[in-house]
Motif scaffolding. Structure first.
Motif, PDB file in Angstrom:
ATOM      1  N   PRO A  87       0.820  -1.227   0.000  1.00  0.00           N
ATOM      2  CA  PRO A  87       0.000   0.000   0.000  1.00  0.00           C
ATOM      3  C   PRO A  87       0.848   1.268   0.000  1.00  0.00           C
ATOM      4  O   PRO A  87       0.814   2.063   0.948  1.00  0.00           O
ATOM      5  CB  PRO A  87      -0.805  -0.142   1.292  1.00  0.00           C
ATOM      6  CG  PRO A  87       0.115  -0.889   2.213  1.00  0.00           C
ATOM      7  CD  PRO A  87       0.872  -1.857   1.333  1.00  0.00           C
ATOM      8  N   VAL A  88       1.591   1.489  -1.058  1.00  0.00           N
ATOM      9  CA  VAL A  88       2.572   2.580  -1.077  1.00  0.00           C
ATOM     10  C   VAL A  88       2.140   3.780  -1.922  1.00  0.00           C
ATOM     11  O   VAL A  88       2.824   4.799  -1.938  1.00  0.00           O
ATOM     12  CB  VAL A  88       3.938   2.061  -1.587  1.00  0.00           C
ATOM     13  CG1 VAL A  88       4.501   1.008  -0.651  1.00  0.00           C
ATOM     14  CG2 VAL A  88       3.846   1.518  -3.009  1.00  0.00           C
ATOM     15  N   LEU A  89       1.013   3.672  -2.604  1.00  0.00           N
ATOM     16  CA  LEU A  89       0.551   4.770  -3.452  1.00  0.00           C
ATOM     17  C   LEU A  89      -0.477   5.626  -2.720  1.00  0.00           C
ATOM     18  O   LEU A  89      -0.813   5.367  -1.564  1.00  0.00           O
ATOM     19  CB  LEU A  89      -0.042   4.206  -4.751  1.00  0.00           C
ATOM     20  CG  LEU A  89       0.912   3.384  -5.614  1.00  0.00           C
ATOM     21  CD1 LEU A  89       0.188   2.853  -6.845  1.00  0.00           C
ATOM     22  CD2 LEU A  89       2.129   4.201  -6.023  1.00  0.00           C
ATOM     23  N   ALA A  90      -0.962   6.653  -3.387  1.00  0.00           N
ATOM     24  CA  ALA A  90      -1.939   7.564  -2.793  1.00  0.00           C
ATOM     25  C   ALA A  90      -3.140   6.788  -2.251  1.00  0.00           C
ATOM     26  O   ALA A  90      -3.632   5.864  -2.900  1.00  0.00           O
ATOM     27  CB  ALA A  90      -2.401   8.577  -3.834  1.00  0.00           C
ATOM     28  N   GLY A  91      -3.569   7.167  -1.055  1.00  0.00           N
ATOM     29  CA  GLY A  91      -4.699   6.495  -0.435  1.00  0.00           C
ATOM     30  C   GLY A  91      -4.385   5.086   0.028  1.00  0.00           C
ATOM     31  O   GLY A  91      -5.289   4.308   0.297  1.00  0.00           O
ATOM     32  N   GLY A  92      -3.101   4.732   0.102  1.00  0.00           N
ATOM     33  CA  GLY A  92      -2.726   3.378   0.508  1.00  0.00           C
ATOM     34  C   GLY A  92      -2.998   2.345  -0.566  1.00  0.00           C
ATOM     35  O   GLY A  92      -3.107   1.153  -0.288  1.00  0.00           O
ATOM     36  N   ALA A  93      -3.070   2.795  -1.824  1.00  0.00           N
ATOM     37  CA  ALA A  93      -3.360   1.864  -2.919  1.00  0.00           C
ATOM     38  C   ALA A  93      -2.124   1.039  -3.259  1.00  0.00           C
ATOM     39  O   ALA A  93      -0.989   1.442  -3.026  1.00  0.00           O
ATOM     40  CB  ALA A  93      -3.828   2.625  -4.156  1.00  0.00           C
ATOM     41  N   GLY A  94      -2.377  -0.116  -3.802  1.00  0.00           N
ATOM     42  CA  GLY A  94      -1.336  -1.006  -4.291  1.00  0.00           C
ATOM     43  C   GLY A  94      -1.956  -1.987  -5.256  1.00  0.00           C
ATOM     44  O   GLY A  94      -3.172  -1.971  -5.478  1.00  0.00           O
ATOM     45  N   GLY A  95      -1.160  -2.843  -5.852  1.00  0.00           N
ATOM     46  CA  GLY A  95      -1.670  -3.799  -6.832  1.00  0.00           C
ATOM     47  C   GLY A  95      -1.537  -3.250  -8.237  1.00  0.00           C
ATOM     48  O   GLY A  95      -0.968  -2.182  -8.473  1.00  0.00           O
ATOM     49  N   LEU A  96      -2.092  -3.975  -9.191  1.00  0.00           N
ATOM     50  CA  LEU A  96      -1.940  -3.610 -10.599  1.00  0.00           C
ATOM     51  C   LEU A  96      -2.971  -2.604 -11.091  1.00  0.00           C
ATOM     52  O   LEU A  96      -2.741  -1.931 -12.100  1.00  0.00           O
ATOM     53  CB  LEU A  96      -2.004  -4.874 -11.463  1.00  0.00           C
ATOM     54  CG  LEU A  96      -0.861  -5.877 -11.233  1.00  0.00           C
ATOM     55  CD1 LEU A  96      -1.069  -7.117 -12.099  1.00  0.00           C
ATOM     56  CD2 LEU A  96       0.491  -5.238 -11.529  1.00  0.00           C
ATOM     57  N   ALA A  97      -4.102  -2.468 -10.375  1.00  0.00           N
ATOM     58  CA  ALA A  97      -5.177  -1.581 -10.840  1.00  0.00           C
ATOM     59  C   ALA A  97      -4.714  -0.139 -11.072  1.00  0.00           C
ATOM     60  O   ALA A  97      -5.083   0.465 -12.086  1.00  0.00           O
ATOM     61  CB  ALA A  97      -6.350  -1.627  -9.860  1.00  0.00           C
ATOM     62  N   PRO A  98      -3.908   0.469 -10.178  1.00  0.00           N
ATOM     63  CA  PRO A  98      -3.484   1.856 -10.430  1.00  0.00           C
ATOM     64  C   PRO A  98      -2.678   2.026 -11.717  1.00  0.00           C
ATOM     65  O   PRO A  98      -2.621   3.123 -12.269  1.00  0.00           O
ATOM     66  CB  PRO A  98      -2.622   2.191  -9.202  1.00  0.00           C
ATOM     67  CG  PRO A  98      -3.095   1.271  -8.129  1.00  0.00           C
ATOM     68  CD  PRO A  98      -3.474   0.007  -8.845  1.00  0.00           C
ATOM     69  N   PHE A  99      -2.083   0.943 -12.224  1.00  0.00           N
ATOM     70  CA  PHE A  99      -1.274   1.022 -13.431  1.00  0.00           C
ATOM     71  C   PHE A  99      -2.117   0.916 -14.710  1.00  0.00           C
ATOM     72  O   PHE A  99      -1.574   0.949 -15.812  1.00  0.00           O
ATOM     73  CB  PHE A  99      -0.196  -0.058 -13.419  1.00  0.00           C
ATOM     74  CG  PHE A  99       0.814   0.142 -12.327  1.00  0.00           C
ATOM     75  CD1 PHE A  99       1.928   0.939 -12.530  1.00  0.00           C
ATOM     76  CD2 PHE A  99       0.631  -0.447 -11.083  1.00  0.00           C
ATOM     77  CE1 PHE A  99       2.854   1.145 -11.517  1.00  0.00           C
ATOM     78  CE2 PHE A  99       1.548  -0.253 -10.056  1.00  0.00           C
ATOM     79  CZ  PHE A  99       2.660   0.549 -10.277  1.00  0.00           C
ATOM     80  N   ALA A 100      -3.409   0.784 -14.536  1.00  0.00           N
ATOM     81  CA  ALA A 100      -4.314   0.743 -15.685  1.00  0.00           C
ATOM     82  C   ALA A 100      -5.401   1.809 -15.584  1.00  0.00           C
ATOM     83  O   ALA A 100      -6.169   1.994 -16.513  1.00  0.00           O
ATOM     84  CB  ALA A 100      -4.962  -0.635 -15.800  1.00  0.00           C
ATOM     85  N   GLY A 101      -5.459   2.520 -14.453  1.00  0.00           N
ATOM     86  CA  GLY A 101      -6.497   3.521 -14.223  1.00  0.00           C
ATOM     87  C   GLY A 101      -6.086   4.912 -14.650  1.00  0.00           C
ATOM     88  O   GLY A 101      -5.065   5.105 -15.328  1.00  0.00           O
ATOM     89  N   PRO A 102      -6.846   5.922 -14.224  1.00  0.00           N
ATOM     90  CA  PRO A 102      -6.592   7.298 -14.657  1.00  0.00           C
ATOM     91  C   PRO A 102      -5.266   7.870 -14.179  1.00  0.00           C
ATOM     92  O   PRO A 102      -4.746   8.805 -14.784  1.00  0.00           O
ATOM     93  CB  PRO A 102      -7.775   8.080 -14.075  1.00  0.00           C
ATOM     94  CG  PRO A 102      -8.414   7.197 -13.069  1.00  0.00           C
ATOM     95  CD  PRO A 102      -8.076   5.797 -13.437  1.00  0.00           C
ATOM     96  N   THR A 103      -4.703   7.341 -13.099  1.00  0.00           N
ATOM     97  CA  THR A 103      -3.431   7.877 -12.597  1.00  0.00           C
ATOM     98  C   THR A 103      -2.204   7.171 -13.189  1.00  0.00           C
ATOM     99  O   THR A 103      -1.075   7.541 -12.880  1.00  0.00           O
ATOM    100  CB  THR A 103      -3.367   7.752 -11.060  1.00  0.00           C
ATOM    101  OG1 THR A 103      -3.428   6.369 -10.693  1.00  0.00           O
ATOM    102  CG2 THR A 103      -4.508   8.510 -10.393  1.00  0.00           C
ATOM    103  N   ALA A 104      -2.408   6.184 -14.036  1.00  0.00           N
ATOM    104  CA  ALA A 104      -1.295   5.379 -14.543  1.00  0.00           C
ATOM    105  C   ALA A 104      -0.257   6.214 -15.280  1.00  0.00           C
ATOM    106  O   ALA A 104       0.948   5.978 -15.150  1.00  0.00           O
ATOM    107  CB  ALA A 104      -1.820   4.270 -15.453  1.00  0.00           C
ATOM    108  N   GLY A 105      -0.689   7.190 -16.054  1.00  0.00           N
ATOM    109  CA  GLY A 105       0.259   8.018 -16.802  1.00  0.00           C
ATOM    110  C   GLY A 105       1.225   8.753 -15.887  1.00  0.00           C
ATOM    111  O   GLY A 105       2.415   8.877 -16.192  1.00  0.00           O
ATOM    112  N   TYR A 106       0.705   9.208 -14.759  1.00  0.00           N
ATOM    113  CA  TYR A 106       1.567   9.910 -13.800  1.00  0.00           C
ATOM    114  C   TYR A 106       2.558   8.925 -13.180  1.00  0.00           C
ATOM    115  O   TYR A 106       3.731   9.253 -12.995  1.00  0.00           O
ATOM    116  CB  TYR A 106       0.716  10.574 -12.709  1.00  0.00           C
ATOM    117  CG  TYR A 106      -0.305  11.532 -13.264  1.00  0.00           C
ATOM    118  CD1 TYR A 106       0.032  12.850 -13.552  1.00  0.00           C
ATOM    119  CD2 TYR A 106      -1.601  11.106 -13.541  1.00  0.00           C
ATOM    120  CE1 TYR A 106      -0.899  13.730 -14.089  1.00  0.00           C
ATOM    121  CE2 TYR A 106      -2.538  11.976 -14.077  1.00  0.00           C
ATOM    122  CZ  TYR A 106      -2.182  13.284 -14.349  1.00  0.00           C
ATOM    123  OH  TYR A 106      -3.108  14.139 -14.889  1.00  0.00           O
TER     124      TYR A 106
END
Length: 197
Positions: A87-106
């Motif tokens: 859980p190292v990303l914003a909001g404690g997110a982790g896993g592969l989903a953030p790399f395919a969502g709206p924040t992936a480009g950043y």
């Protein structure tokens, strides 16, 4: 340091000079860097579709302090932790989903930003030239917004990507760039010490 050495790039201009340290130091630096990146992610103002965080502050600072190679590697290690589910990303997110969502480009932009800022610092855009240090951080923030917006435009369209993924972050990007440049001044200039005879 001569102007020709600065133009050619000199890793000794990295404030921490980690490239000169033993491998164990470099591994420890990567671990500390990923922790800093994680903490910066948890400082968050929730927004949709992209939250405001201190991530770009940490990414640009890691690039400046570590140099372009180790800085980019540190950011990649942190993104690897995220992809592994930590859980190292914003909001404690982790896993592969953030790399395919709206924040992936950043997220994909972050290693490029760290490398670019580190590369500029190695060429004299450092705390000895605070205006150039600020410019390096600002260029890094701008590049992150540009890459992130291109990805976001593929999801919500160009106008919405600009309105939701760029405009709200401009003032924050300027402030974080100034803070990163000021923080860089707290560290030694990174010039190699003269060798004793």
């Amino acid at each position: 340091m001569s102007q020709s050495e600065i133009r050619a790039g000199n890793p000794a201009l990295n404030p921490l000079r980690l490239q000169e340290r033993p491998l164990l130091w470099q591994v420890a630096a990567v671990a500390i860097g990923t922790l800093l990146l994680t903490l910066s992610s948890w400082i968050e103002v929730p927004m949709i579709p992209v939250p405001i965080t201190m991530q770009t502050f940490a990414v640009t600072l890691v690039g400046a302090l570590y140099g372009w190679r180790l800085g980019a590697l540190t950011v990649v290690a942190w993104l690897g932790e995220a992809a592994a589910g930590m859980p190292v990303l914003a909001g404690g997110a982790g896993g592969l989903a953030p790399f395919a969502g709206p924040t992936a480009g950043y997220l994909f932009a972050f290693p490029v930003v760290a490398a670019l800022v580190g590369w500029l610092v190695e060429r004299g855009w450092n705390a000895e030239r605070i205006t150039l240090a600020f410019a390096a951080m600002l260029i890094g923030n701008g590049l992150c917004l540009a890459i992130g917006a291109v990805w976001l435009a593929g999801i919500v369209g160009f106008e919405k990507a600009l309105a939701l993924g760029v405009t709200p972050f401009i003032v924050g990007g300027v402030l974080k760039s100034a803070l990163a440049a000021a923080t860089l001044r707290l560290f030694p200039n990174g010039k190699a010490e003269p060798k004793q005879p």
